[in-house]
Structures are given as structure tokens and as C-alpha cells.
Enzyme design. Structure first.
Site, mmCIF file in Angstrom:
data_model
loop_
_atom_site.group_PDB
_atom_site.id
_atom_site.type_symbol
_atom_site.label_atom_id
_atom_site.label_comp_id
_atom_site.label_asym_id
_atom_site.label_seq_id
_atom_site.Cartn_x
_atom_site.Cartn_y
_atom_site.Cartn_z
ATOM 1 N N LYS A 176 -32.182 18.424 -23.799
ATOM 2 C CA LYS A 176 -32.604 18.080 -22.435
ATOM 3 C C LYS A 176 -34.108 17.805 -22.379
ATOM 4 C CE LYS A 176 -31.161 22.039 -20.799
ATOM 5 N NZ LYS A 176 -30.648 22.674 -22.048
ATOM 6 N N ARG B 175 -28.363 25.974 -12.802
ATOM 7 C CA ARG B 175 -27.693 26.679 -13.892
ATOM 8 C C ARG B 175 -26.555 27.552 -13.391
ATOM 9 N NH1 ARG B 175 -32.080 26.566 -17.812
ATOM 10 N NH2 ARG B 175 -31.529 27.559 -19.769
ATOM 11 N N ARG C 293 -36.617 24.886 -33.632
ATOM 12 C CA ARG C 293 -37.438 24.191 -32.631
ATOM 13 C C ARG C 293 -38.871 24.712 -32.603
ATOM 14 N NH1 ARG C 293 -35.183 23.992 -26.616
ATOM 15 N NH2 ARG C 293 -34.932 26.248 -26.831
ATOM 16 N N ARG D 162 -40.876 29.586 -29.347
ATOM 17 C CA ARG D 162 -40.563 30.444 -28.211
ATOM 18 C C ARG D 162 -40.025 31.795 -28.674
ATOM 19 N NH1 ARG D 162 -36.977 26.664 -24.439
ATOM 20 N NH2 ARG D 162 -35.961 28.678 -24.111
ATOM 21 N N ARG E 244 -27.626 33.395 -24.698
ATOM 22 C CA ARG E 244 -27.887 32.232 -23.833
ATOM 23 C C ARG E 244 -26.679 31.295 -23.816
ATOM 24 N NH1 ARG E 244 -33.296 30.695 -26.613
ATOM 25 N NH2 ARG E 244 -33.084 28.724 -25.509
#
Ligand code: ADP
Ligand code: ADP
Ligand code: ZN
Length: 216
Positions: free
Chosen positions: A13, A88, A127, A161, A172
Site C-alpha cells: 500500500k 481498518r 522492509r 520499524r 497483525r
């Protein structure tokens, strides 16, 4: 043009929102980025959100709805925005509908980025982002052209992160399936939902999104 990018953590996203920002002069509204800024600033919202985010749980709807409503009211959103990470939950989707109606705004499309769970863990644990400009990278799938140097700004510091670890990613993903995926029928019933194959390469996903935006 106001667009929602919907998909599990690691679906791409943020990567695609940054491309849409440039191409269509839209503003990326990433609720995750806004929350991380709130945590870093030590604000009341940040203090409430931090432990939930670290554990991979969602932040309460009322806080998120107020945050996004205020953000949409900022003048830079008038030319159109991309919602990345919001809504969400079904309660957030319903609140978004009423807030857009009140503000006299419309949704152009809701784009679902479909990706299988088994590859998401690898996407998220690999990431990292440029500490200076926020450009997104991946250890295997999107390396900087010159190792250690940001393609976009030349920065040489990168960050990862705190919640991008395997254990938190599993929580998650569970939150996505339990709380976020139920929004999909909400938008398909309204006829605004379009799906793209988020398993494809980054450029191909961009092309599919462009097709959706052009056709809608
Ligand atoms: P999200 O915002 O949905 O959580 P990101 O855009 O941050 O996801 O992407 C997660 C990671 O996967 C990033 O490291 C990014 O570089 C990489 N990535 C994004 N899209 C793709 C893709 N289509 N194929 C392979 N890797 C991708
Ligand atoms: P990703 O796209 O990788 O799932 P985000 O950056 O969108 O991650 O979100 C990081 C965390 O911020 C989430 O795990 C959650 O704790 C919180 N968060 C972000 N957006 C929302 C939202 N709309 N509602 C509730 N919590 C949110
Ligand atoms: Zn950079």
C-alpha cells in the site's frame, strides 16, 4: 480523486501510494505514519497508541476516526488523497462514509491489493525506509540502486520499524483477517471495490492500479 488502498500489512500500500502521489498529485494519508509521528512526539495520542502498535493490535476506532477527519480537513487534501491503512474496521468504514458526506467529498475507488499470507512475513521483515525522505525499500525486492544510498534523496541512513518482526507480523495478520477483511463486502456491495494482484512485481501492480483508476 479520493482513493482507498486496502490490503494486509506488507501488501504494498505504502509503495503504491507514494507512486500515486507523484503521478496524480494526490496526498498519501498513512494512518500508520501519523501514529508513528504521534508516538515519536510523545503526544497523548502517541502514548495511548504505542503499546498497542508494538503488540500488533489496532488502535481504538474513535481515536483513528478523529485523527483522519482532522487530517482530511487540512488544505493539502483538497486536491485528492489516498487512504493507506484506513479504514481498518467496519466502524471506521461507516464513519468514513458519514464524514465524507458531511465534508461534501466522494470516494473514487477502493482498491484491494490481494497478497497471500505466506509471502507477507518476508515482505515485512525485509522492509526498511530512508530515514531522511521516507522512501521505502526491501532487502531482496527493492534494493537501493547503489547499496546504502537512497535513490530518491541520496540519504545514507535507513530505519526499520519496531513492529516489523515476525511475532508481531503474525498478530497483525490475524487482526487483518478478523477486523479489516470484513470491510471488503461492505465496499463491494456499494460497487466501488476493485482488486489488483498484489503478488505481481511492483511496476506491474502500479500498471494494474492505473487501469483501475482510468476505468472507474
Ligand atoms: P504496506 O504499506 O502495505 O504495509 P509496503 O508498501 O511497505 O506495504 O511494502 C512492504 C515491503 O514489500 C516493502 O519493503 C516493499 O519494498 C516491498 N514490496 C512492495 N510491493 C512489492 C511487490 N509488488 N513485490 C515485492 N515486494 C514489494
Ligand atoms: P502495515 O501497513 O504494515 O500494516 P501501518 O503502518 O498501516 O502498518 O500500521 C501500523 C500499526 O498502526 C498497526 O498495526 C496498528 O497498530 C496501527 N494502525 C494504523 N492504522 C490504523 C487504523 N486505521 N486503525 C487502528 N490501528 C491502526
Ligand atoms: Zn531518501
Amino acid at each position: 480523486m479520493n482513493v482507498i488502498l486496502l490490503g494486509p500489512p506488507g501488501a504494498g500500500k505504502g509503495t503504491q501510494a507514494k507512486r500515486l502521489e507523484k503521478r496524480h498529485k494526490l496526498v498519501q494519508l498513512s494512518t500508520g505514519d501519523m501514529l508513528r509521528a504521534a508516538v515519536a512526539s510523545g503526544s497523548e495520542l502517541g502514548q495511548k497508541a504505542k503499546a498497542l502498535m508494538d503488540a500488533g493490535h489496532l488502535v481504538p476506532d474513535d481515536l483513528m476516526i478523529a485523527m483522519i477527519s482532522d487530517r482530511i480537513d487540512q488544505p493539502d487534501c483538497a486536491g485528492g488523497f489516498i487512504l493507506d491503512g484506513f479504514p481498518r474496521t467496519t466502524a471506521q468504514a461507516e464513519a468514513l462514509d458519514s464524514m465524507l458526506a458531511e465534508k461534501g467529498l466522494k470516494l473514487h475507488s477502493v482498491i484491494e491489493m490481494k497478497v497471500n499470507d505466506d509471502i507477507l512475513v518476508g515482505r515485512i521483515t525485509g522492509r526498511f525506509t530512508c530515514a531522511k525522505c521516507g522512501a521505502g525499500y526491501h532487502d531482496s525486492f527493492q534494493k537501493p540502486k547503489e547499496p546504502g544510498v537512497c535513490d530518491n534523496c541520496g540519504g545514507t541512513e535507513f530505519k526499520r520499524r519496531a513492529d516489523d518482526n515476525e511475532a508481531t507480523v503474525r498478530t497483525r495478520l490475524e487482526a487483518y483477517h478478523a477486523q479489516t477483511a470484513p470491510i471488503l463486502p461492505y465496499y463491494s456491495d456499494k460497487g466501488v471495490l476493485k482488486a489488483v494482484d498484489g503478488m505481481a512485481g511492483i511496476d506491474e501492480v502500479t500498471d494494474q492500479i492505473e487501469d483501475v483508476l482510468g476505468a472507474a
